[in-house]
Design an enzyme around this catalytic site. Structure first.
Site, PDB file in Angstrom:
ATOM      1  N   ASP A 179       0.822  -1.203   0.000  1.00  0.00           N
ATOM      2  CA  ASP A 179       0.000   0.000   0.000  1.00  0.00           C
ATOM      3  C   ASP A 179       0.861   1.261   0.000  1.00  0.00           C
ATOM      4  O   ASP A 179       0.762   2.119   0.884  1.00  0.00           O
ATOM      5  CB  ASP A 179      -0.938  -0.023   1.217  1.00  0.00           C
ATOM      6  CG  ASP A 179      -1.936   1.122   1.193  1.00  0.00           C
ATOM      7  OD1 ASP A 179      -2.342   1.517   0.092  1.00  0.00           O
ATOM      8  OD2 ASP A 179      -2.289   1.619   2.280  1.00  0.00           O
ATOM      9  N   ASN A 194       7.271  -7.494   6.311  1.00  0.00           N
ATOM     10  CA  ASN A 194       6.074  -6.822   6.800  1.00  0.00           C
ATOM     11  C   ASN A 194       4.820  -7.546   6.320  1.00  0.00           C
ATOM     12  O   ASN A 194       4.626  -7.750   5.114  1.00  0.00           O
ATOM     13  CB  ASN A 194       6.015  -5.372   6.306  1.00  0.00           C
ATOM     14  CG  ASN A 194       4.778  -4.659   6.816  1.00  0.00           C
ATOM     15  OD1 ASN A 194       4.690  -4.323   7.998  1.00  0.00           O
ATOM     16  ND2 ASN A 194       3.795  -4.435   5.944  1.00  0.00           N
ATOM     17  N   GLU A 195       4.000  -7.946   7.257  1.00  0.00           N
ATOM     18  CA  GLU A 195       2.696  -8.562   7.022  1.00  0.00           C
ATOM     19  C   GLU A 195       2.731  -9.735   6.038  1.00  0.00           C
ATOM     20  O   GLU A 195       1.910  -9.814   5.125  1.00  0.00           O
ATOM     21  CB  GLU A 195       1.688  -7.508   6.551  1.00  0.00           C
ATOM     22  CG  GLU A 195       1.406  -6.451   7.612  1.00  0.00           C
ATOM     23  CD  GLU A 195       0.231  -5.563   7.270  1.00  0.00           C
ATOM     24  OE1 GLU A 195      -0.221  -5.573   6.104  1.00  0.00           O
ATOM     25  OE2 GLU A 195      -0.252  -4.855   8.168  1.00  0.00           O
ATOM     26  N   ASN A 250       0.767  -5.591  13.639  1.00  0.00           N
ATOM     27  CA  ASN A 250       0.059  -4.529  12.923  1.00  0.00           C
ATOM     28  C   ASN A 250      -1.431  -4.755  13.143  1.00  0.00           C
ATOM     29  O   ASN A 250      -1.986  -5.751  12.680  1.00  0.00           O
ATOM     30  CB  ASN A 250       0.383  -4.568  11.426  1.00  0.00           C
ATOM     31  CG  ASN A 250       1.848  -4.267  11.131  1.00  0.00           C
ATOM     32  OD1 ASN A 250       2.621  -3.938  12.027  1.00  0.00           O
ATOM     33  ND2 ASN A 250       2.223  -4.375   9.871  1.00  0.00           N
ATOM     34  N   TYR A 292      -5.466  -2.851  13.495  1.00  0.00           N
ATOM     35  CA  TYR A 292      -6.281  -1.680  13.176  1.00  0.00           C
ATOM     36  C   TYR A 292      -7.698  -1.823  13.729  1.00  0.00           C
ATOM     37  O   TYR A 292      -8.670  -1.526  13.043  1.00  0.00           O
ATOM     38  CB  TYR A 292      -6.297  -1.458  11.663  1.00  0.00           C
ATOM     39  CG  TYR A 292      -4.956  -1.020  11.120  1.00  0.00           C
ATOM     40  CD1 TYR A 292      -4.594   0.310  11.116  1.00  0.00           C
ATOM     41  CD2 TYR A 292      -4.033  -1.960  10.647  1.00  0.00           C
ATOM     42  CE1 TYR A 292      -3.354   0.726  10.639  1.00  0.00           C
ATOM     43  CE2 TYR A 292      -2.799  -1.566  10.163  1.00  0.00           C
ATOM     44  CZ  TYR A 292      -2.463  -0.218  10.162  1.00  0.00           C
ATOM     45  OH  TYR A 292      -1.226   0.180   9.693  1.00  0.00           O
ATOM     46  N   TYR A 308     -10.271  -0.815  10.511  1.00  0.00           N
ATOM     47  CA  TYR A 308     -10.728  -1.841   9.571  1.00  0.00           C
ATOM     48  C   TYR A 308     -11.667  -2.843  10.249  1.00  0.00           C
ATOM     49  O   TYR A 308     -12.467  -3.500   9.586  1.00  0.00           O
ATOM     50  CB  TYR A 308      -9.541  -2.582   8.955  1.00  0.00           C
ATOM     51  CG  TYR A 308      -8.637  -1.707   8.130  1.00  0.00           C
ATOM     52  CD1 TYR A 308      -9.134  -0.985   7.054  1.00  0.00           C
ATOM     53  CD2 TYR A 308      -7.290  -1.586   8.434  1.00  0.00           C
ATOM     54  CE1 TYR A 308      -8.304  -0.173   6.301  1.00  0.00           C
ATOM     55  CE2 TYR A 308      -6.452  -0.782   7.685  1.00  0.00           C
ATOM     56  CZ  TYR A 308      -6.953  -0.072   6.619  1.00  0.00           C
ATOM     57  OH  TYR A 308      -6.127   0.744   5.880  1.00  0.00           O
ATOM     58  N   GLU A 356       2.189  -1.279  14.020  1.00  0.00           N
ATOM     59  CA  GLU A 356       1.298  -0.430  13.241  1.00  0.00           C
ATOM     60  C   GLU A 356      -0.054  -0.351  13.936  1.00  0.00           C
ATOM     61  O   GLU A 356      -0.611  -1.376  14.328  1.00  0.00           O
ATOM     62  CB  GLU A 356       1.076  -0.952  11.808  1.00  0.00           C
ATOM     63  CG  GLU A 356       2.260  -0.802  10.875  1.00  0.00           C
ATOM     64  CD  GLU A 356       1.927  -1.212   9.444  1.00  0.00           C
ATOM     65  OE1 GLU A 356       0.717  -1.156   9.076  1.00  0.00           O
ATOM     66  OE2 GLU A 356       2.847  -1.584   8.707  1.00  0.00           O
ATOM     67  N   TRP A 410       1.034   4.167  12.757  1.00  0.00           N
ATOM     68  CA  TRP A 410       1.049   4.199  11.304  1.00  0.00           C
ATOM     69  C   TRP A 410       0.201   5.394  10.873  1.00  0.00           C
ATOM     70  O   TRP A 410      -0.992   5.384  11.087  1.00  0.00           O
ATOM     71  CB  TRP A 410       0.489   2.893  10.720  1.00  0.00           C
ATOM     72  CG  TRP A 410       0.683   2.812   9.248  1.00  0.00           C
ATOM     73  CD1 TRP A 410      -0.233   3.033   8.258  1.00  0.00           C
ATOM     74  CD2 TRP A 410       1.911   2.496   8.581  1.00  0.00           C
ATOM     75  NE1 TRP A 410       0.328   2.881   7.029  1.00  0.00           N
ATOM     76  CE2 TRP A 410       1.654   2.548   7.197  1.00  0.00           C
ATOM     77  CE3 TRP A 410       3.201   2.194   9.024  1.00  0.00           C
ATOM     78  CZ2 TRP A 410       2.644   2.305   6.239  1.00  0.00           C
ATOM     79  CZ3 TRP A 410       4.181   1.949   8.075  1.00  0.00           C
ATOM     80  CH2 TRP A 410       3.897   1.995   6.703  1.00  0.00           C
ATOM     81  N   LYS A 455      -3.228   8.195   6.960  1.00  0.00           N
ATOM     82  CA  LYS A 455      -3.038   7.827   8.360  1.00  0.00           C
ATOM     83  C   LYS A 455      -1.912   8.595   9.038  1.00  0.00           C
ATOM     84  O   LYS A 455      -1.640   8.390  10.221  1.00  0.00           O
ATOM     85  CB  LYS A 455      -2.798   6.318   8.498  1.00  0.00           C
ATOM     86  CG  LYS A 455      -4.005   5.463   8.177  1.00  0.00           C
ATOM     87  CD  LYS A 455      -3.750   3.998   8.482  1.00  0.00           C
ATOM     88  CE  LYS A 455      -4.971   3.152   8.173  1.00  0.00           C
ATOM     89  NZ  LYS A 455      -5.287   3.102   6.742  1.00  0.00           N
TER      90      LYS A 455
END
Length: 599
Positions: free
Chosen positions: A160, A411-412, A465, A467, A471, A503, A548, A567
């Site tokens: 992203d 990452n992720e 991470n 949210y 989300y 994050e 983040w 963000k």
């Protein structure tokens, strides 16, 4: 590979500036075979995408070409002549006049080549560089290329942030002696009030070596001999977060035993220790609590182009807000960034470019079916080989930076999928073999839970991470706070390791306000962060929080991302949103310690 420096035996010429520029196909079949037939010029360092008004250039998929004429200084006749690229995103080819002299894959680490046999001192040569921005299943980051009905090639990817490309970092021409130091490794420890410094020097050919350690005033505080050894610094001044102190290891390569110095190179370093003890993260034996951000190399016009003015201003903003650390999400940053962090006592989590190794995101949070992430057709042995090379180049470049306290290998990734352990276990073994002095982590995506994650036990620190409130449980911060705390406790109970919330964040449009908790408002971004912080403070294993993001940044998704990801607690041009002042109140009172005195 040592960073080019001006020393008593080495000279340095910067090749930044305006280069001729063309996209592939807009000039001859062999753009390197003569002067580049173009009226365009591109700035170096800068990504090329936003420099021009032509959409076809911004959206170009494939090779572009840079060219300039370089004159070799007259005084380099007895030296080796090296051309170095701090990065070429993502695949570079280098030509001296009509001859290809170097090729490198990997968009965020440096490469160089000895061009002595191709050039003459005092004379000019034509330097042409091809840069390819294509992403595939075996590049880092990965991607796919599709062809539209009208024949246009389009790049798709899972990360992203915008796929900026080109020569985004500096280009150098430098000289060095034929016999020289090729690589230096410094490992430090503390012994009471003294510091110990183990060093290893690799030379271009076998040659005697001697070393001296200079303090910040230039005074010699230790000395040793041999290509490998250890020295002791009495009454050492350690490198500390917020209180940086750097020494210099002067490495002298000799012509023979007791002979003259043929090469001199000074490697800056700081004396400090890093370790994980239970659920604590220790720097110099003291518990450390991370406050800061995931960042991006992203600014208007320049894209990912390194800019010293933004570097200084960003660090000023981090100091103003009380941040003591950041993660190089999601790729190695320009080495100037780490050098600045070294000098100013900012702690860094250093990350590879392995972002997007997760095909589950194509199914979204609803969990729709998707291709397996790890398979012969998707991310496979060739992907892992590229990942391994990325790790080697990251550690080789950044191993001597005291600011770097942890490696982040990805990452992720889809760490909850079958095949994840087989993919990552060899990579963890590799990075530990390359550097045993730093903890290792990865940033886990929301799909990966404490119950289904397959790789967390391989690592030293759990980076999450999450949210909740954005989300998941969007707009319902009471539920989100419960989710955050429950998730953190589950990871802590299962693994007993330090946890960093690597994050967490909510988009906010500057100037959008409401008296209610409405997503996208500045007030909601503040309330979101406060809810997360309350949960963090109740979980003992949490040793850090990285919001983040530091600043809004550009993405390729124009539907879900209106002019990029919002963000940031600062706008893309570095103006503070309301959340910045709320974070400042919290972080400036923490000073690297866990809230409420929890160890």
């Amino acid at each position: 590979m040592l960073k080019p420096r001006s020393t008593p035996t080495r000279e340095l010429t910067n090749l930044d500036g305006l280069w001729r520029f063309a996209v592939d196909g807009a000039t001859g079949e062999e753009p390197w075979a003569g002067p580049l037939d173009t009226r365009l010029e591109a700035a170096v360092p800068a990504s090329y995408n936003d420099l021009f008004t032509d959409t076809a250039i911004r959206d170009h998929v494939g090779w572009v070409w840079y060219q300039r004429v370089v004159r070799v200084p007259r005084g380099w006749a007895e030296e080796c002549v090296i051309v170095r690229f701090d990065a070429a995103t993502h695949h570079g080819k280098v030509y001296v006049d009509d001859v290809i002299v170097a090729e490198h894959r990997g968009g965020y680490t440096p490469f160089e080549v000895d061009i002595t046999e191709h050039v003459c001192c005092g004379e000019e040569f034509r330097l042409t560089v091809g840069v390819d921005n294509e992403l595939t299943n075996v590049t880092l980051p990965p991607g796919t290329i599709t062809v539209t009905q009208d024949g246009r090639r389009q790049q798709k990817y899972l990360h992203d942030f915008y796929n900026y490309a080109g020569l985004a970092r500096s280009v150098w021409l430098y000289s060095r002696p034929a016999v020289h130091a090729d690589d230096i490794t410094v490992v430090t420890d503390l012994d009471g009030t003294a510091g110990t410094v183990e060093y290893t020097v690799r030379t271009s050919v076998p040659a005697p070596v001697r070393v001296r350690v200079l303090d910040a005033t230039g005074a010699e505080v230790a000395a040793g001999g041999g290509a490998k050894g250890a020295v002791r610094i009495e009454d050492v001044t350690p490198w500390r977060p917020g209180a940086a102190y750097l020494y210099g290891l002067v490495v002298e390569t000799l012509s023979g035993e007791g002979g003259e110095v043929v090469d001199s190179y000074t490697q800056p370093f700081g004396v400090r220790t890093v370790e994980v003890s239970g659920s604590r993260f220790l720097i110099n034996g003291q518990p450390f609590y991370f406050t800061g951000f995931g960042k991006h190399e992203d600014t208007p016009i320049r894209g990912k182009g390194h800019d010293d003015a933004y570097l200084v201003h960003d660090f000023q903003l981090m100091e103003w807000i009380g941040a003591n650390s950041f993660r190089t999400s999601h790729y190695p940053y320009a080495e100037e960034v780490l050098e600045f962090a070294d000098r100013h006592g900012i702690v860094v989590i250093d990350e590879t470019a392995a972002v997007g190794l997760n095909l589950a995101v194509t199914g979204g949070l609803a969990g729709r079916p998707h291709q397996p992430t790890f398979s012969a057709e998707t991310f496979n042995d060739d992907t892992r080989a590229a990942h391994a090379q990325d790790i080697r180049e990251l550690v080789t470049r950044d191993k001597n930076h005291p600011s770097v306290v942890m490696w982040c290998v990805a990452n992720e990734p889809s760490s909850n999928e079958e095949g994840a352990r087989e993919y990552f276990e060899p990579l963890v073994e590799l990075i530990r073999a390359l550097d045993h002095t730093r903890p290792v982590s990865y940033a886990a995506v929301m799909f990966a839970t404490s119950e289904n994650d397959r790789i967390a036990d391989l690592f030293d620190v759990i980076c999450l991470n999450r949210y909740y409130g954005w989300y998941v449980a969007t707009g319902d911060l009471a539920t989100a706070e419960t989710y955050v705390e429950g998730d953190l406790r589950a990871w802590a109970d299962r693994f007993g390791k330090p946890i960093i919330m690597s994050e967490y964040g909510a988009d906010a449009l500057p100037g959008l306000h409401s008296v209610w908790d409405l997503p996208w408002t500045e007030e909601y971004q503040c309330a979101y962060l406060e809810a997360n912080h309350r949960a963090f403070d109740r979980v003992e294993a949490v040793v850090g929080e990285h919001v983040w993001n530091f600043a809004d940044f550009q993405t390729s998704d124009g539907i879900h991302r209106v002019d990029g990801n919002r963000k940031g607690v600062f706008t893309r041009d570095r103006r503070p949103k309301a959340a910045a002042r709320e974070l400042r109140k919290r972080w400036r009172g923490l000073a690297g310690c866990k809230p409420s005195g929890i160890a």
